[in-house]
Design a protein around this motif. Structure first.
Motif, mmCIF file in Angstrom:
data_model
loop_
_atom_site.group_PDB
_atom_site.id
_atom_site.type_symbol
_atom_site.label_atom_id
_atom_site.label_comp_id
_atom_site.label_asym_id
_atom_site.label_seq_id
_atom_site.Cartn_x
_atom_site.Cartn_y
_atom_site.Cartn_z
ATOM 1 N N GLY A 103 -17.601 6.732 -2.959
ATOM 2 C CA GLY A 103 -18.645 7.059 -1.992
ATOM 3 C C GLY A 103 -18.818 6.084 -0.856
ATOM 4 O O GLY A 103 -19.772 6.200 -0.081
ATOM 5 N N MET A 104 -17.911 5.125 -0.724
ATOM 6 C CA MET A 104 -18.050 4.171 0.368
ATOM 7 C C MET A 104 -17.539 4.807 1.664
ATOM 8 O O MET A 104 -16.354 5.141 1.780
ATOM 9 N N CYS A 105 -18.439 5.010 2.617
ATOM 10 C CA CYS A 105 -18.063 5.614 3.906
ATOM 11 C C CYS A 105 -17.624 4.551 4.906
ATOM 12 O O CYS A 105 -16.949 4.848 5.887
ATOM 13 N N GLN A 106 -18.065 3.324 4.677
ATOM 14 C CA GLN A 106 -17.648 2.194 5.507
ATOM 15 C C GLN A 106 -16.982 1.154 4.610
ATOM 16 O O GLN A 106 -17.647 0.610 3.713
ATOM 17 N N VAL A 107 -15.729 0.923 4.831
ATOM 18 C CA VAL A 107 -14.978 -0.085 4.076
ATOM 19 C C VAL A 107 -14.693 -1.232 5.037
ATOM 20 O O VAL A 107 -14.032 -1.036 6.068
ATOM 21 N N ILE A 108 -15.211 -2.407 4.708
ATOM 22 C CA ILE A 108 -15.116 -3.525 5.644
ATOM 23 C C ILE A 108 -14.416 -4.703 4.974
ATOM 24 O O ILE A 108 -14.934 -5.284 4.015
ATOM 25 N N PHE A 109 -13.232 -5.024 5.469
ATOM 26 C CA PHE A 109 -12.533 -6.212 4.990
ATOM 27 C C PHE A 109 -13.066 -7.421 5.758
ATOM 28 O O PHE A 109 -12.992 -7.458 6.994
ATOM 29 N N VAL A 110 -13.592 -8.386 5.038
ATOM 30 C CA VAL A 110 -14.056 -9.628 5.662
ATOM 31 C C VAL A 110 -13.003 -10.677 5.329
ATOM 32 O O VAL A 110 -12.972 -11.239 4.233
ATOM 33 N N ASN A 111 -12.110 -10.886 6.294
ATOM 34 C CA ASN A 111 -10.900 -11.650 6.038
ATOM 35 C C ASN A 111 -11.028 -13.103 6.477
ATOM 36 O O ASN A 111 -11.596 -13.398 7.531
ATOM 37 N N GLY A 112 -10.460 -13.995 5.662
ATOM 38 C CA GLY A 112 -10.497 -15.419 5.992
ATOM 39 C C GLY A 112 -9.139 -16.021 6.286
ATOM 40 O O GLY A 112 -9.035 -17.234 6.462
ATOM 41 N N HIS A 113 -8.097 -15.184 6.341
ATOM 42 C CA HIS A 113 -6.745 -15.740 6.370
ATOM 43 C C HIS A 113 -5.838 -15.010 7.371
ATOM 44 O O HIS A 113 -5.671 -13.785 7.289
ATOM 45 N N GLY A 114 -5.246 -15.769 8.269
ATOM 46 C CA GLY A 114 -4.439 -15.184 9.328
ATOM 47 C C GLY A 114 -3.257 -14.355 8.841
ATOM 48 O O GLY A 114 -2.935 -13.318 9.423
ATOM 49 N N GLY A 115 -2.618 -14.794 7.763
ATOM 50 C CA GLY A 115 -1.452 -14.076 7.265
ATOM 51 C C GLY A 115 -1.770 -12.694 6.723
ATOM 52 O O GLY A 115 -0.859 -11.885 6.494
ATOM 53 N N ASN A 116 -3.049 -12.411 6.519
ATOM 54 C CA ASN A 116 -3.444 -11.096 5.997
ATOM 55 C C ASN A 116 -3.674 -10.062 7.094
ATOM 56 O O ASN A 116 -3.872 -8.884 6.787
ATOM 57 N N VAL A 117 -3.690 -10.489 8.339
ATOM 58 C CA VAL A 117 -4.068 -9.560 9.405
ATOM 59 C C VAL A 117 -3.097 -8.380 9.479
ATOM 60 O O VAL A 117 -3.516 -7.219 9.569
ATOM 61 N N GLY A 118 -1.797 -8.667 9.405
ATOM 62 C CA GLY A 118 -0.802 -7.601 9.461
ATOM 63 C C GLY A 118 -0.949 -6.619 8.304
ATOM 64 O O GLY A 118 -1.124 -5.410 8.510
ATOM 65 N N PRO A 119 -0.886 -7.113 7.047
ATOM 66 C CA PRO A 119 -1.019 -6.196 5.917
ATOM 67 C C PRO A 119 -2.359 -5.460 5.883
ATOM 68 O O PRO A 119 -2.403 -4.281 5.524
ATOM 69 N N LEU A 120 -3.437 -6.108 6.287
ATOM 70 C CA LEU A 120 -4.733 -5.420 6.266
ATOM 71 C C LEU A 120 -4.812 -4.342 7.339
ATOM 72 O O LEU A 120 -5.455 -3.312 7.147
ATOM 73 N N THR A 121 -4.162 -4.583 8.456
ATOM 74 C CA THR A 121 -4.144 -3.554 9.501
ATOM 75 C C THR A 121 -3.430 -2.302 8.998
ATOM 76 O O THR A 121 -3.883 -1.175 9.215
ATOM 77 N N GLU A 122 -2.342 -2.505 8.286
ATOM 78 C CA GLU A 122 -1.647 -1.358 7.698
ATOM 79 C C GLU A 122 -2.544 -0.666 6.660
ATOM 80 O O GLU A 122 -2.653 0.565 6.633
ATOM 81 N N ALA A 123 -3.203 -1.470 5.818
ATOM 82 C CA ALA A 123 -4.079 -0.890 4.789
ATOM 83 C C ALA A 123 -5.203 -0.082 5.424
ATOM 84 O O ALA A 123 -5.565 1.001 4.942
ATOM 85 N N MET A 124 -5.762 -0.597 6.525
ATOM 86 C CA MET A 124 -6.852 0.119 7.206
ATOM 87 C C MET A 124 -6.433 1.524 7.585
ATOM 88 O O MET A 124 -7.169 2.487 7.400
ATOM 89 N N GLU A 125 -5.239 1.629 8.156
ATOM 90 C CA GLU A 125 -4.782 2.942 8.617
ATOM 91 C C GLU A 125 -4.585 3.889 7.448
ATOM 92 O O GLU A 125 -4.922 5.071 7.517
ATOM 93 N N ARG A 126 -4.079 3.363 6.356
ATOM 94 C CA ARG A 126 -3.844 4.232 5.201
ATOM 95 C C ARG A 126 -5.171 4.652 4.563
ATOM 96 O O ARG A 126 -5.332 5.801 4.143
ATOM 97 N N ILE A 127 -6.129 3.745 4.482
ATOM 98 C CA ILE A 127 -7.447 4.102 3.920
ATOM 99 C C ILE A 127 -8.154 5.090 4.841
ATOM 100 O O ILE A 127 -8.831 6.015 4.393
ATOM 101 N N ALA A 128 -7.972 4.907 6.133
ATOM 102 C CA ALA A 128 -8.647 5.766 7.110
ATOM 103 C C ALA A 128 -8.038 7.164 7.193
ATOM 104 O O ALA A 128 -8.487 7.986 7.993
ATOM 105 N N GLU A 129 -7.032 7.452 6.384
ATOM 106 C CA GLU A 129 -6.574 8.842 6.244
ATOM 107 C C GLU A 129 -7.660 9.692 5.591
ATOM 108 O O GLU A 129 -7.631 10.910 5.650
#
Ligand SMILES: [Zn+2]
Length: 245
Positions: A103-129
């Protein structure tokens, strides 16, 4: 609320059909100079999420931290654990998708690490399907202008991050070991083994010696205000400004 502190009954009663926003701290286990703990990138996002949750404890659920990240550039330093970018993307995707299913309509990654930006961007798009809205907050990047109103510079385990850690967990920071990296890379968009010792001299960038707890408190307060405003805008669907040019 905190996802892992709720019983399944409490989750059914208090979250399902009521809370619609999840904050997922994401970090890494990684060398942060000689003076900061290996979990620095987890500890700061967790502290930010705690501050945000306090403002909206019925609407926000803070998820357990995704504590291992992709950290290729510091993999050789003692204690660093680096997962592949692919694995972090898949892991974050499936965590986020499972939260959308609850039931989460807003999923918010609060990231602390630069190396995660690429993988999280990909994850965002897949979750946003799904129908969910997915956000990525990189606190040191998104609020850089605010941070630079407090510090003279930024860096990995540098002035801003060390200051934040001094505010979050002062007992885990050894300022007597703080260092400065004299090298500032002219072109940061480059990967090569032979530059790593200069790019991350002492496993840091910037100047950790300039850090202070007061600066860290100021940074966390600014980040907190910005994210609370962002949530208000998100929930009210104020996502765009009108162009006036
Ligand atoms: Zn860090």
């Amino acid at each position: 609320m905190y996802w892992q502190q709720l019983s399944t009954k409490e989750f059914a009663d208090r979250v399902v059909g009521r809370a619609d926003t999840v904050l997922i701290p994401v970090g890494s286990v990684e060398a942060h100079g000689p003076h900061l703990p290996l979990g620095a990138d987890n500890l700061t996002p967790e502290a930010i999420c705690q501050r945000i949750e306090r403002g909206h404890p019925d609407r926000i659920v803070v998820a357990p931290t995704i504590a291992y990240g992709h950290t290729w550039e510091l993999a050789k330093w003692p204690g660093t654990i680096s997962l592949s970018s692919r694995l972090v993307a898949d892991y974050a995707t499936e965590v986020g998708q499972a939260m959308v299913a609850w039931g989460m309509c807003q999923v918010i990654f609060v990231n602390g690490h630069g190396g995660n930006v690429g993988p999280l961007t990909e994850a965002m798009e897949r979750i946003a399907e799904s129908s969910a809205r997915v956000l990525l907050i990189n606190w040191w990047l998104d609020f850089s202008a605010d941070i630079l109103s407090v510090t003279t510079g930024q860096g990995h385990a540098g002035e801003d991050e060390t200051s934040a850690l001094l505010a979050v967990c002062p007992d885990l920071v050894d300022m007597t070991a703080a260092q400065q990296n004299p090298n500032r890379m002219r072109w940061t968009g480059m990967k090569a083994q032979d530059i790593l010792d200069r790019k991350f001299r002492h496993a840091l960038t910037g100047n950790a010696k300039l850090a202070s707890q007061a600066k860290g408190e100021a940074i966390l307060n600014l980040v907190e205000q910005r994210i609370l405003q962002l949530l208000d805008d998100l929930w009210a669907d104020r996502l765009f400004d009108e162009r006036r040019d």
